[in-house]
Design a protein around this motif. Structure first.
Motif, mmCIF file in Angstrom:
data_model
loop_
_atom_site.group_PDB
_atom_site.id
_atom_site.type_symbol
_atom_site.label_atom_id
_atom_site.label_comp_id
_atom_site.label_asym_id
_atom_site.label_seq_id
_atom_site.Cartn_x
_atom_site.Cartn_y
_atom_site.Cartn_z
ATOM 1 N N LEU A 187 54.033 -14.172 42.059
ATOM 2 C CA LEU A 187 54.779 -15.392 42.342
ATOM 3 C C LEU A 187 55.447 -15.399 43.706
ATOM 4 O O LEU A 187 55.950 -16.429 44.140
ATOM 5 C CB LEU A 187 55.835 -15.607 41.246
ATOM 6 C CG LEU A 187 55.232 -15.891 39.871
ATOM 7 C CD1 LEU A 187 56.275 -15.766 38.788
ATOM 8 C CD2 LEU A 187 54.636 -17.270 39.842
ATOM 9 N N THR A 227 51.155 -26.524 29.292
ATOM 10 C CA THR A 227 51.159 -25.221 29.963
ATOM 11 C C THR A 227 50.336 -24.211 29.171
ATOM 12 O O THR A 227 49.514 -23.489 29.726
ATOM 13 C CB THR A 227 52.606 -24.712 30.091
ATOM 14 O OG1 THR A 227 53.418 -25.744 30.626
ATOM 15 C CG2 THR A 227 52.673 -23.505 30.973
ATOM 16 N N TRP A 280 60.369 -23.580 31.674
ATOM 17 C CA TRP A 280 59.986 -22.982 32.948
ATOM 18 C C TRP A 280 59.568 -21.528 32.769
ATOM 19 O O TRP A 280 58.601 -21.067 33.378
ATOM 20 C CB TRP A 280 61.128 -23.091 33.959
ATOM 21 C CG TRP A 280 60.672 -22.845 35.355
ATOM 22 C CD1 TRP A 280 59.663 -23.500 35.990
ATOM 23 C CD2 TRP A 280 61.171 -21.880 36.275
ATOM 24 N NE1 TRP A 280 59.509 -22.990 37.264
ATOM 25 C CE2 TRP A 280 60.422 -22.005 37.462
ATOM 26 C CE3 TRP A 280 62.186 -20.925 36.218
ATOM 27 C CZ2 TRP A 280 60.656 -21.205 38.578
ATOM 28 C CZ3 TRP A 280 62.427 -20.145 37.319
ATOM 29 C CH2 TRP A 280 61.665 -20.291 38.493
ATOM 30 N N VAL A 331 54.330 -23.625 40.081
ATOM 31 C CA VAL A 331 55.573 -23.086 39.535
ATOM 32 C C VAL A 331 56.781 -23.782 40.152
ATOM 33 O O VAL A 331 57.690 -24.228 39.440
ATOM 34 C CB VAL A 331 55.629 -21.568 39.777
ATOM 35 C CG1 VAL A 331 56.958 -21.019 39.365
ATOM 36 C CG2 VAL A 331 54.513 -20.888 39.019
ATOM 37 N N VAL A 374 51.490 -18.362 34.100
ATOM 38 C CA VAL A 374 50.746 -18.606 35.341
ATOM 39 C C VAL A 374 50.210 -17.314 35.982
ATOM 40 O O VAL A 374 49.022 -17.247 36.308
ATOM 41 C CB VAL A 374 51.607 -19.419 36.330
ATOM 42 C CG1 VAL A 374 51.090 -19.281 37.741
ATOM 43 C CG2 VAL A 374 51.599 -20.867 35.923
ATOM 44 N N GLN A 432 56.127 -21.073 31.737
ATOM 45 C CA GLN A 432 55.176 -21.173 32.834
ATOM 46 C C GLN A 432 55.200 -19.937 33.717
ATOM 47 O O GLN A 432 54.155 -19.451 34.149
ATOM 48 C CB GLN A 432 55.447 -22.416 33.665
ATOM 49 C CG GLN A 432 54.314 -22.632 34.631
ATOM 50 C CD GLN A 432 54.334 -23.965 35.276
ATOM 51 O OE1 GLN A 432 55.380 -24.557 35.409
ATOM 52 N NE2 GLN A 432 53.191 -24.435 35.694
ATOM 53 N N LEU A 433 56.408 -19.389 33.944
ATOM 54 C CA LEU A 433 56.506 -18.159 34.744
ATOM 55 C C LEU A 433 55.693 -17.044 34.119
ATOM 56 O O LEU A 433 55.101 -16.219 34.804
ATOM 57 C CB LEU A 433 57.965 -17.707 34.832
ATOM 58 C CG LEU A 433 58.834 -18.258 35.923
ATOM 59 C CD1 LEU A 433 60.131 -17.470 35.974
ATOM 60 C CD2 LEU A 433 58.138 -18.166 37.248
ATOM 61 N N THR A 447 48.399 -21.616 42.025
ATOM 62 C CA THR A 447 49.464 -21.061 41.189
ATOM 63 C C THR A 447 50.853 -21.316 41.751
ATOM 64 O O THR A 447 51.736 -21.740 41.015
ATOM 65 C CB THR A 447 49.267 -19.554 40.991
ATOM 66 O OG1 THR A 447 49.079 -18.961 42.265
ATOM 67 C CG2 THR A 447 48.069 -19.290 40.129
ATOM 68 N N LYS A 448 51.046 -21.067 43.035
ATOM 69 C CA LYS A 448 52.429 -21.027 43.523
ATOM 70 C C LYS A 448 53.100 -22.393 43.575
ATOM 71 O O LYS A 448 54.212 -22.543 43.066
ATOM 72 C CB LYS A 448 52.479 -20.309 44.860
ATOM 73 C CG LYS A 448 52.508 -18.817 44.621
ATOM 74 C CD LYS A 448 51.927 -18.027 45.724
ATOM 75 C CE LYS A 448 51.644 -16.641 45.177
ATOM 76 N NZ LYS A 448 50.802 -15.877 46.091
#
Lengths: 164, 188, 92
Positions: free
Chosen positions: B119, C68, A79, A52, A86, A82-83, A48-49
């Motif tokens: 994240l 995505t 973006w 991103v 994810v 995706q943030l 995952t990380k």
């Protein structure tokens, strides 16, 4: 990229090249993590990380190359998509992995969820099954065992739904 | 059908987001296109009804900007940490599942904290208990109790700075009662 | 410059894709394979984006967002499916 660039163009091209290669390296980092980590959960971190950050770097490179202001909001939307997606998919995979015992207990220093699961298995199975049944009619029955706890799917589906 | 009327104010963030997506997909941010997008956004939000996300009604931009900067920095740090661990630690990495009780009970705050936590370096949400609003977090490279405490503090600090950005008054008061100085920076 | 960037990123992405495909092939469980194919999708997206940056166009951007979303929907669906099926096995 401009062939035989000079001045500002050359600087932008160099920055772009660095961003693109760094973004590609992030993908490589994710792949190395996939190969080297011992269990599903740590592989999830690897998947995952870097993904991103890699997309961020590459989108920044596109923004630098296009040199038009209206590109930036588009790239930001891509973006942000995706943030938002994810963490949700990582959480769903991780939850399924934990519930189907994909965890290697010998690799964990502590597991504070296990005690909760064991406690919950007995006393809360009945009421949770009821709750799950009213929330999700066709999956409730299949999961009235010990692992049918009140998961985060309610909150995620509701809050992630409208925007994602 | 019994639908709770949503006030325009609650719906506004969703509409603005829809208009931005519309403009981005057409790659056209001219006023005419945006007005048409706004029209479609209103129609879509009326027809395809979703339960409204309950926002607190306040959003502190002055705190949001440093938080966004710190967040970006942490995203970068997260990737490099994972890469470092993948290359040098590999199969011997030690993890933990840690329970972190949150202060807030609103779905929005729990979700936002979960997203941000997923994240930033070394943490992923495995399970959420909505009734007690507890996050169960899988920490990468958590070897002992010191690391566990650090991870827990990190999560609660993240929640605190999110509350300071967009929490309700009650959550702010709870934070202040805990003795958090109001001048503390984002994600400290 | 353009050629160097393209070659270097192509080599890196190919290595990464090989790693992801290896994990899809050997991955001990279904979830590992899902995770690896998610990474493979991300690598494809990175390739599309690099093409856009180097050749200065935005034609692939919608494709990138679609990728995505496909990755998201795919892994969420499989994760749900795995949890459900395993639950039935445990009950019986």
């Amino acid at each position: 990229m401009t062939p035989n660039a000079t001045g500002v163009d050359a600087v932008i091209d160099v920055v772009t090249a660095v961003l693109l290669i760094a973004g590609a390296l992030m993908s490589l980092g994710a792949a190395i993590g996939l190969l080297r980590f011992p269990d599903l959960m740590s592989r999830m971190h690897a998947a995952t990380k870097p993904q991103v950050l890699g997309l961020f770097l590459v989108l920044a490179a596109i923004g630098l190359q296009m040199r038009e202001w209206w590109v930036w909001p588009i790239l930001a939307v891509a973006w942000i998509f995706q943030l938002l997606t994810v963490p949700v998919s990582a959480h769903m995979v991780g939850r399924a992995g934990y519930r189907t015992k994909h965890l290697h207990p010998e690799l964990l220093s502590t597991d504070e969820l296990e005690a909760v699961v064991l406690r919950a298995a007995g006393q809360r199975a009945a009421e949770k099954a009821q709750e799950a049944e009213s929330a999700m009619p066709h999956t409730g029955k299949a999961r009235n065992g010990g692992n049918a706890r009140n998961g985060g799917n309610g909150g995620n589906a509701r809050n992630g739904g409208p925007s994602a | 059908m019994s639908r709770k009327r949503i006030s325009f104010r609650t719906e506004l963030p969703l509409l603005v987001w829809l208009v931005v997506v519309w403009g981005a997909l057409w790659r056209d941010f001219s006023p005419g296109n945006l007005v048409f997008g706004a029209l479609i956004a209103v129609v879509v939000a009326r027809i395809f009804y979703l339960p409204p996300v309950e926002l607190s009604g306040r959003f502190n931009v002055l705190r949001a900007i440093p938080f966004a900067a710190v967040f970006l920095g942490k995203v970068v740090a997260a990737s490099f940490q994972v890469m470092y661990l993948a290359v040098f630690r590999g199969p011997t990495v030690t993890n933990a599942v840690v329970a972190v009780p949150l202060r807030s009970h609103s779905d929005l705050m729990v979700t936002a904290t979960g997203h941000v936590i997923s994240l930033i370096p070394g943490s992923l949400v495995v399970e959420v208990d909505r009734s007690t609003s507890t996050l169960y977090i899988h920490g990468l490279n958590v070897r002992n109790d010191v690391d566990t405490a650090k991870l827990r503090k990190e999560v609660q600090d993240t929640e605190a700075s999110l509350i300071r950005i967009m929490g309700t008054r009650a959550e702010m008061d709870a934070l202040r009662a805990e003795g958090w100085p109001a001048t503390r920076g984002a994600g400290s | 410059m353009k050629d160097i960037v393209l070659i270097v990123t192509a080599v890196i992405l190919s290595l990464a894709a090989a790693g992801a495909i290896y994990r899809i092939a050997v991955g001990p469980s279904l979830l590992d394979r899902v995770l690896a194919s998610d990474v493979l999708l991300a690598i494809l997206g990175a390739a599309l984006a690099i093409d856009m940056a180097v050749n200065r166009h935005l034609n692939n951007l919608v494709l990138l967002v679609a990728l995505t979303l496909i990755g998201f929907v795919g892994s969420v669906t499989v994760a749900r499916f795995v949890a459900d099926r395993r639950g039935q096995v445990n009950d019986s």
